[in-house]
Design a protein around this motif. Sequence first.
Motif, mmCIF file in Angstrom:
data_model
loop_
_atom_site.group_PDB
_atom_site.id
_atom_site.type_symbol
_atom_site.label_atom_id
_atom_site.label_comp_id
_atom_site.label_asym_id
_atom_site.label_seq_id
_atom_site.Cartn_x
_atom_site.Cartn_y
_atom_site.Cartn_z
ATOM 1 N N UNK A 250 0.835 -1.187 0.000
ATOM 2 C CA UNK A 250 0.000 0.000 0.000
ATOM 3 C C UNK A 250 0.880 1.249 0.000
ATOM 4 N N UNK A 251 0.370 2.277 -0.620
ATOM 5 C CA UNK A 251 1.150 3.506 -0.712
ATOM 6 C C UNK A 251 1.482 4.078 0.658
ATOM 7 N N UNK A 252 0.553 4.026 1.566
ATOM 8 C CA UNK A 252 0.796 4.573 2.913
ATOM 9 C C UNK A 252 1.928 3.815 3.614
ATOM 10 N N UNK A 253 2.004 2.504 3.418
ATOM 11 C CA UNK A 253 3.083 1.711 4.015
ATOM 12 C C UNK A 253 4.439 2.131 3.461
ATOM 13 N N UNK A 254 4.488 2.367 2.168
ATOM 14 C CA UNK A 254 5.740 2.819 1.537
ATOM 15 C C UNK A 254 6.145 4.174 2.095
ATOM 16 N N UNK A 255 5.202 5.084 2.142
ATOM 17 C CA UNK A 255 5.479 6.428 2.654
ATOM 18 C C UNK A 255 5.990 6.376 4.094
ATOM 19 N N UNK A 256 5.350 5.569 4.930
ATOM 20 C CA UNK A 256 5.774 5.452 6.331
ATOM 21 C C UNK A 256 7.152 4.810 6.440
ATOM 22 N N UNK A 257 7.441 3.835 5.584
ATOM 23 C CA UNK A 257 8.760 3.221 5.586
ATOM 24 C C UNK A 257 9.856 4.230 5.281
ATOM 25 N N UNK A 258 9.604 5.112 4.327
ATOM 26 C CA UNK A 258 10.573 6.154 3.984
ATOM 27 C C UNK A 258 10.727 7.137 5.139
ATOM 28 N N UNK A 259 9.624 7.521 5.769
ATOM 29 C CA UNK A 259 9.675 8.448 6.911
ATOM 30 C C UNK A 259 10.492 7.838 8.049
ATOM 31 N N UNK A 260 10.224 6.578 8.369
ATOM 32 C CA UNK A 260 10.952 5.905 9.448
ATOM 33 C C UNK A 260 12.426 5.775 9.091
ATOM 34 N N UNK A 261 12.729 5.446 7.846
ATOM 35 C CA UNK A 261 14.122 5.339 7.411
ATOM 36 C C UNK A 261 14.878 6.644 7.567
ATOM 37 N N UNK A 262 14.231 7.732 7.200
ATOM 38 C CA UNK A 262 14.875 9.045 7.363
ATOM 39 C C UNK A 262 15.110 9.351 8.838
ATOM 40 N N UNK A 263 14.116 9.067 9.649
ATOM 41 C CA UNK A 263 14.219 9.356 11.081
ATOM 42 C C UNK A 263 15.310 8.495 11.721
ATOM 43 N N UNK A 264 15.346 7.221 11.407
ATOM 44 C CA UNK A 264 16.334 6.311 12.003
ATOM 45 C C UNK A 264 17.742 6.612 11.490
ATOM 46 N N UNK A 265 17.852 6.929 10.211
ATOM 47 C CA UNK A 265 19.162 7.181 9.621
ATOM 48 C C UNK A 265 19.669 8.586 9.848
ATOM 49 N N UNK A 266 18.770 9.506 10.129
ATOM 50 C CA UNK A 266 19.165 10.881 10.383
ATOM 51 C C UNK A 266 19.591 11.661 9.150
ATOM 52 N N UNK A 267 19.405 11.080 7.977
ATOM 53 C CA UNK A 267 19.795 11.740 6.739
ATOM 54 C C UNK A 267 18.721 11.475 5.689
ATOM 55 N N UNK A 268 18.921 12.042 4.536
ATOM 56 C CA UNK A 268 18.027 11.766 3.418
ATOM 57 C C UNK A 268 18.261 10.368 2.867
#
Length: 107
Positions: free
Chosen positions: A1-19
């Motif tokens: 689902x699109x929302x799952x993809x979007x949330x995965x990217x948000x979490x990745x940015x937050x966890x990684x601290x970068x783009x």
Amino acid sequence: KEEDVRMGVVVGRREGGKGVSGVLHLAGRLKDGMLSGLEWKDFEEVARPKIGGLQWLRRAVREREAGWMLFSSVTSMLGNVGQTNYAMANGFLDGFAAGGEEGRIVS
């Protein structure tokens, strides 16, 4: 689902601290059958993870310098009995990568 993809990217940015610097698109779904026995829903079911997933990722990842690796299949070029819909979905990824931006997209 699109929302799952979007949330995965948000979490990745937050966890990684970068783009986002790179994206691996490994989605896939099989629903084999002879072309004469397939219905449009069978094409949609197989295309959604690959084609829809790519579109969702492109909307979620805005970093222009991010590299992309799209996991396609040789089926898109050589074909395989009973995998018309799978070949179509992989062919879309290959075509998208061929029109890619300065070699940052490979399939």
